[in-house]
Write a protein that holds these residues in place. Structure first.
Motif: not given
Length: 623
Positions: A386, A391-393
């Protein structure tokens, strides 16, 4: 009355004041003394106060000074409370020019400044170290955070224990010690999963608005979401739909869990309304009104009265009056609700969940799967990913990696240009979704083999299936490669990644040249467990950072843990990108120990404090 800490601060700066509270202050030093205690009075006002309180006295008795301080402190708190009350309708935005990109403007939302200031005031007001900084009033957010102290405290609020407070510079701060705090804040926020690309300590010290707000939001968001899981709230299993398992719940993002939670209570309230988003669905406040009434403890006085109020803004104001009965009015104003401000409404609902989830734990007659807690290793890898800005988280390691997209982003960060993105499927359809995701994972494994990762027996389907052992094997090698590529860039060794023996040799040479008696044979050396070798290495890289009086002998586990916590925080304080946890040092986990020493070695090659805090983006060519 002045506190013991305040008297000590005065004593350290003015020899005429004793620690017990006796003595006096020269008239010319009263303004400075007030500033040390956190009250900055302009010169014109100071002259009026001196004439009003002390006539022509040349020496001001400490008791008289204390009464003046109490008066000014009370006025300051009253002003802050008035400001908080007035901000119930605040809204608006302004623009700032980017100092790093020409012709780029950033939009700054006043409501976010207000919300974050109020959150800091509400949650950190009892911290004695922040007495001189809090409350944060109107327009003070950027000046009150520029010494790093508030941000460090906010990080520990979000993820307790991240920063060993013994290493924070708290008193008599100058430009240099403030920058040290800001570097510590940045490295620590990165370690808990914040993306700090393009932010450095100078940006924070200047109060660069969009960067400060962006960092604060990431820290606050992590703190709000930190307990929305099965470990902290076993009652979450009640949000499962027919046929779902706990693994299905783990796959959901915190936002998706919160939407389910709201709808669970709406169903129990007997209304047909349902929440699908944190923008348009909440502008009329009806969903919030039903939710508050449903989760309110018995006797709290919360009612459905706002439903009878006409107009979205007035109704939102009435709804927030109900939320105030639960002490949950943080983050949003009536205008924020009526305008559907996504970020602040998400924070508002997350805060409601944390304080009043109203999800009963499993009963004796209810059969629920055993909850598997996230391991330290999994958490470290997730935070690292992260912080890279993927992306995504990543919320759940195995579910969020199963389509390969996050893994490709990591390859691309470590070796830019390595991934042939035309081969990557990013939009998944129901009919071919599983095959496309497995195909992605096969390509991810192939890339690892090209880089000579040890992937014997690992296939793409293992990643898709969430095989824990094999997924962790790939992720560890990605993190290791990232750490070594950062080190290679710092040492300007081109495409050659340092070997373990090179790092061990550097550690021992650095320690020896600095006159230290400690050394290591490998990353499995039991001597590492005391934490003293890490502290010695930090002292060798940057003298005067370690307070040697705080270092324990390391004979007991408690002393080892104390040293390990202090060493990791001090390593981050000098700008090392350390993701490892204190337990990794005490237990001598060789994988994480390697990253600690590699990051310290990289730091040694980047001596300038501004460069230290700025993220290093690997530029290693893996072909």
């Amino acid at each position: 009355m002045l506190s013991r800490e305040q008297l000590q601060d005065l004593n350290e700066n003015f020899p005429t004041v004793s620690k017990s509270g006796s003595g006096f202050l020269p008239r010319s030093d009263v303004q400075t003394a007030l500033k040390i205690l956190g009250i900055d009075v302009p010169g014109y006002k100071m002259r009026e106060l001196m004439d009003q309180h002390f006539d022509n006295e040349a020496q001001i008795d400490v008791d008289k000074f204390a009464r003046l301080f109490d008066t000014l402190d009370a006025q300051r708190n009253d002003e802050a409370n008035r400001w908080k009350h007035q901000t119930k309708q605040v809204s608006g935005a302004y623009h700032t020019h980017s100092s790093k990109q020409e012709n780029v403007q950033h939009t700054i939302r006043v409501e976010e400044e207000v919300a974050f200031s109020n959150w800091i005031n509400s949650n950190l007001s009892d911290d004695s170290d922040l007495k001189r900084l809090l409350p944060v009033g109107s327009g003070e957010l950027y000046t009150k955070t520029q010494d790093g102290l508030v941000i460090c405290k906010l990080i520990n609020l979000a993820v307790p224990g991240t920063i060993d407070e013994r290493a924070i510079n708290k008193k008599n701060l100058n430009t240099y010690t403030k920058l040290e705090n800001l570097t510590l804040a940045l490295m620590s926020s990165q370690a808990i999963g914040c993306n700090i690309i393009n932010i450095d300590n100078i940006d924070l010290s200047k109060g660069t608005a969009h960067l400060v707000l962006g960092l604060l939001w990431q820290i606050i968001r992590i703190g709000l979401f930190n307990q929305i899981d099965l470990q902290h709230c076993p009652g979450l299993f009640r949000l499962l739909r027919d046929g779902e398992t706990l693994d299905d719940l783990r796959r959901l993002s915190p936002e998706e869990i919160l939407i389910r939670w709201v709808n669970y209570h709406l169903e129990r309230a007997g209304t047909s309304r349902r929440l699908h988003n944190f923008t348009s669905d909440i502008v009329d406040s009806e969903i919030y009104t039903y939710l508050l009434n449903q989760i309110a403890p018995h006797g709290s006085g919360v009612t459905l009265a706002p439903l009878n109020v006409q107009g979205n803004v007035p109704r939102a104001g009435a709804m927030l009056d109900e939320a105030e009965k639960l002490e949950c009015q943080e983050f949003v104003t009536a205008n924020d609700v009526a305008a559907g401000n996504y970020k602040l409404n998400l924070a508002f609902v997350a805060n409601l969940f944390n304080k009043h989830p109203m999800l009963p734990d499993p009963g004796a007659d209810e059969v629920v799967e055993d909850v598997v807690e996230e391991t330290r290793e999994e958490k470290t890898y997730r935070n690292w990913m992260n912080s890279m800005g993927v992306d995504p988280y990543v919320n759940w390691l195995y579910g969020d990696l199963q389509n390969g997209v996050v893994i490709f982003q990591l390859y691309d960060i470590i070796w830019p240009g390595m991934v042939t993105w035309k081969r990557v499927v990013r939009q998944f359809h129901k009919l071919r979704g599983m095959m496309d995701q497995i195909q992605n994972c096969n390509y991810a494994v192939d890339l690892g083999k090209q880089l000579r990762f040890s992937l014997v027996g690992i296939q793409g389907k293992d990643i898709y299936d969430g095989n824990q052992t094999l997924t962790l094997a790939l992720v560890w090698q990605l993190m290791r490669a990232y750490t070594l590529s950062v080190l290679a860039q710092c040492t300007q060794s081109g495409d050659s990644l340092p070997a373990d023996k090179d790092i061990v040799a550097w550690v021992n040479e650095k320690l020896s040249k600095s006159g230290k008696s400690t050394s290591i044979r490998s990353f499995q050396d039991p001597a590492i467990s005391t934490g003293k070798v890490v502290l010695d290495l930090i002292d060798a890289i940057k003298p005067n950072v370690i307070n040697h009086s705080l270092v324990k002998s390391g004979k007991t586990n408690e002393e080892k843990m104390s040293n390990a916590k202090y060493s990791i925080t001090c390593g981050r304080k000098i700008g090392a990108k350390i993701y490892a946890l204190p337990e990794d040092i005490v237990e001598v986990k060789p994988k994480m120990v390697l990253t600690v020493f590699a990051c310290l070695m990289a730091r040694d090659y980047v001596p300038d404090i501004k460069e230290v805090s700025a993220p290093i983006v690997p530029m290693i060519n893996g072909n």
